[in-house]
Design a protein around this motif. Sequence first.
Motif, PDB file in Angstrom:
ATOM      1  N   MET A  73       0.820  -1.183   0.000  1.00  0.00           N
ATOM      2  CA  MET A  73       0.000   0.000   0.000  1.00  0.00           C
ATOM      3  C   MET A  73       0.868   1.252   0.000  1.00  0.00           C
ATOM      4  O   MET A  73       0.543   2.223  -0.649  1.00  0.00           O
ATOM      5  CB  MET A  73      -0.931  -0.051   1.212  1.00  0.00           C
ATOM      6  N   LYS A  74       2.005   1.222   0.733  1.00  0.00           N
ATOM      7  CA  LYS A  74       2.879   2.386   0.749  1.00  0.00           C
ATOM      8  C   LYS A  74       3.406   2.700  -0.648  1.00  0.00           C
ATOM      9  O   LYS A  74       3.487   3.861  -1.037  1.00  0.00           O
ATOM     10  CB  LYS A  74       4.060   2.168   1.709  1.00  0.00           C
ATOM     11  N   MET A  75       3.762   1.662  -1.397  1.00  0.00           N
ATOM     12  CA  MET A  75       4.272   1.878  -2.752  1.00  0.00           C
ATOM     13  C   MET A  75       3.195   2.492  -3.633  1.00  0.00           C
ATOM     14  O   MET A  75       3.466   3.407  -4.398  1.00  0.00           O
ATOM     15  CB  MET A  75       4.755   0.553  -3.353  1.00  0.00           C
ATOM     16  N   LEU A  76       1.968   2.014  -3.511  1.00  0.00           N
ATOM     17  CA  LEU A  76       0.875   2.555  -4.294  1.00  0.00           C
ATOM     18  C   LEU A  76       0.623   4.011  -3.927  1.00  0.00           C
ATOM     19  O   LEU A  76       0.400   4.848  -4.780  1.00  0.00           O
ATOM     20  CB  LEU A  76      -0.385   1.713  -4.063  1.00  0.00           C
ATOM     21  N   PHE A  77       0.693   4.336  -2.628  1.00  0.00           N
ATOM     22  CA  PHE A  77       0.508   5.714  -2.191  1.00  0.00           C
ATOM     23  C   PHE A  77       1.612   6.591  -2.773  1.00  0.00           C
ATOM     24  O   PHE A  77       1.355   7.680  -3.261  1.00  0.00           O
ATOM     25  CB  PHE A  77       0.498   5.806  -0.669  1.00  0.00           C
ATOM     26  N   TYR A  78       2.847   6.107  -2.744  1.00  0.00           N
ATOM     27  CA  TYR A  78       3.961   6.878  -3.308  1.00  0.00           C
ATOM     28  C   TYR A  78       3.759   7.085  -4.801  1.00  0.00           C
ATOM     29  O   TYR A  78       3.911   8.186  -5.305  1.00  0.00           O
ATOM     30  CB  TYR A  78       5.282   6.154  -3.062  1.00  0.00           C
ATOM     31  N   LEU A  79       3.374   6.045  -5.501  1.00  0.00           N
ATOM     32  CA  LEU A  79       3.135   6.144  -6.933  1.00  0.00           C
ATOM     33  C   LEU A  79       2.102   7.210  -7.229  1.00  0.00           C
ATOM     34  O   LEU A  79       2.258   8.024  -8.124  1.00  0.00           O
ATOM     35  CB  LEU A  79       2.658   4.797  -7.489  1.00  0.00           C
ATOM     36  N   ALA A  80       1.036   7.224  -6.445  1.00  0.00           N
ATOM     37  CA  ALA A  80      -0.059   8.151  -6.698  1.00  0.00           C
ATOM     38  C   ALA A  80       0.244   9.564  -6.220  1.00  0.00           C
ATOM     39  O   ALA A  80      -0.471  10.485  -6.564  1.00  0.00           O
ATOM     40  CB  ALA A  80      -1.319   7.640  -6.023  1.00  0.00           C
ATOM     41  N   SER A  81       1.295   9.767  -5.465  1.00  0.00           N
ATOM     42  CA  SER A  81       1.550  11.090  -4.921  1.00  0.00           C
ATOM     43  C   SER A  81       2.563  11.884  -5.738  1.00  0.00           C
ATOM     44  O   SER A  81       2.893  13.001  -5.391  1.00  0.00           O
ATOM     45  CB  SER A  81       2.024  10.981  -3.467  1.00  0.00           C
ATOM     46  N   VAL A  82       3.054  11.330  -6.808  1.00  0.00           N
ATOM     47  CA  VAL A  82       3.999  12.050  -7.652  1.00  0.00           C
ATOM     48  C   VAL A  82       3.394  12.271  -9.031  1.00  0.00           C
ATOM     49  O   VAL A  82       2.505  11.557  -9.443  1.00  0.00           O
ATOM     50  CB  VAL A  82       5.331  11.269  -7.804  1.00  0.00           C
ATOM     51  N   THR A  83       3.859  13.294  -9.711  1.00  0.00           N
ATOM     52  CA  THR A  83       3.432  13.488 -11.094  1.00  0.00           C
ATOM     53  C   THR A  83       4.130  12.433 -11.921  1.00  0.00           C
ATOM     54  O   THR A  83       5.331  12.228 -11.815  1.00  0.00           O
ATOM     55  CB  THR A  83       3.815  14.889 -11.594  1.00  0.00           C
ATOM     56  N   GLU A 140      -9.488   3.287  -0.579  1.00  0.00           N
ATOM     57  CA  GLU A 140      -8.680   3.465   0.628  1.00  0.00           C
ATOM     58  C   GLU A 140      -7.870   4.760   0.568  1.00  0.00           C
ATOM     59  O   GLU A 140      -7.658   5.405   1.585  1.00  0.00           O
ATOM     60  CB  GLU A 140      -7.741   2.274   0.801  1.00  0.00           C
ATOM     61  N   MET A 141      -7.447   5.156  -0.609  1.00  0.00           N
ATOM     62  CA  MET A 141      -6.581   6.323  -0.769  1.00  0.00           C
ATOM     63  C   MET A 141      -7.347   7.626  -1.014  1.00  0.00           C
ATOM     64  O   MET A 141      -6.769   8.706  -0.928  1.00  0.00           O
ATOM     65  CB  MET A 141      -5.620   6.079  -1.936  1.00  0.00           C
ATOM     66  N   ALA A 142      -8.630   7.543  -1.298  1.00  0.00           N
ATOM     67  CA  ALA A 142      -9.408   8.719  -1.701  1.00  0.00           C
ATOM     68  C   ALA A 142      -9.351   9.860  -0.694  1.00  0.00           C
ATOM     69  O   ALA A 142      -9.370  11.036  -1.090  1.00  0.00           O
ATOM     70  CB  ALA A 142     -10.854   8.318  -1.969  1.00  0.00           C
ATOM     71  N   ALA A 143      -9.260   9.550   0.579  1.00  0.00           N
ATOM     72  CA  ALA A 143      -9.234  10.604   1.601  1.00  0.00           C
ATOM     73  C   ALA A 143      -7.986  11.481   1.507  1.00  0.00           C
ATOM     74  O   ALA A 143      -7.978  12.600   2.013  1.00  0.00           O
ATOM     75  CB  ALA A 143      -9.322   9.974   2.992  1.00  0.00           C
ATOM     76  N   TYR A 144      -6.949  11.007   0.847  1.00  0.00           N
ATOM     77  CA  TYR A 144      -5.688  11.748   0.755  1.00  0.00           C
ATOM     78  C   TYR A 144      -5.601  12.640  -0.481  1.00  0.00           C
ATOM     79  O   TYR A 144      -4.588  13.297  -0.703  1.00  0.00           O
ATOM     80  CB  TYR A 144      -4.503  10.777   0.752  1.00  0.00           C
ATOM     81  N   TYR A 145      -6.642  12.657  -1.290  1.00  0.00           N
ATOM     82  CA  TYR A 145      -6.635  13.417  -2.541  1.00  0.00           C
ATOM     83  C   TYR A 145      -7.857  14.325  -2.611  1.00  0.00           C
ATOM     84  O   TYR A 145      -8.878  14.048  -1.977  1.00  0.00           O
ATOM     85  CB  TYR A 145      -6.601  12.446  -3.743  1.00  0.00           C
ATOM     86  N   HIS A 171      -3.814  18.285 -11.482  1.00  0.00           N
ATOM     87  CA  HIS A 171      -3.301  17.675 -10.253  1.00  0.00           C
ATOM     88  C   HIS A 171      -4.085  16.398  -9.962  1.00  0.00           C
ATOM     89  O   HIS A 171      -5.224  16.263 -10.398  1.00  0.00           O
ATOM     90  CB  HIS A 171      -3.440  18.654  -9.083  1.00  0.00           C
ATOM     91  N   PRO A 172      -3.513  15.472  -9.203  1.00  0.00           N
ATOM     92  CA  PRO A 172      -4.260  14.263  -8.853  1.00  0.00           C
ATOM     93  C   PRO A 172      -5.576  14.622  -8.160  1.00  0.00           C
ATOM     94  O   PRO A 172      -5.646  15.589  -7.398  1.00  0.00           O
ATOM     95  CB  PRO A 172      -3.319  13.532  -7.892  1.00  0.00           C
ATOM     96  N   TYR A 173      -6.628  13.849  -8.439  1.00  0.00           N
ATOM     97  CA  TYR A 173      -7.919  14.085  -7.807  1.00  0.00           C
ATOM     98  C   TYR A 173      -8.742  12.804  -7.825  1.00  0.00           C
ATOM     99  O   TYR A 173      -8.410  11.838  -8.511  1.00  0.00           O
ATOM    100  CB  TYR A 173      -8.674  15.234  -8.496  1.00  0.00           C
TER     101      TYR A 173
END
Length: 185
Positions: A1-11, A146-151, A161-163
């Motif tokens: 999950m951490k890797m997926l979060f990192y992937l989604a947090s960068v352009t 699971e990640m939607a709250a962070y975007y 930007h990510p959304y």
Amino acid sequence: MKMLFYLASVTLAFSASGVAAELTAEVPKGDPEFTAKAMSAAPADIGKDATIIRIGDGFAITPIKTGTNGWTCAVDTNGEPWCADAAGVEWFKAISTKAEPPDKTGFVYMLAGDLGTSNHDPYATDKSHWVHTGPHVMIVGKAAHEMAAYYPNKLDADPKHPYVMFPGTKYQHLMLPADMAGHTQ
């Protein structure tokens, strides 16, 4: 999950090959043209070995080419090309048929961009909360929820930007712009 979060947090930046073409609502009739448009959704090394399908009513699939890498590429009925892993295809089928989305995480390339949609309801026919996203990738299914709250979950999203698209619905998913500057499709 951490890797997926990192992937989604960068352009994201992808290298593709060929010449970029303006996205149109055309769904090519001929198989070679359809295949080329479908493959424009993904990096060349993924598209070249992907399964290519046409999608009909009720998400009926007509194969054009059987691939070898687990990816499937298509052109939606609205002319938008996409390439997805198996869980991404299941998610597309669910949203297309108004079924329950799979409880799996999927990944989708849409490097040709999209023609726009209403962000508040996947089935809206009006242009309220309209968002047009250029080249992007999507995380769909379980991890997206699971990640939607962070975007950003705004109905009037900033597609640079990510959304979260379709926030608060069972089809919500992460939209991650892909920086194609310096690259061609």
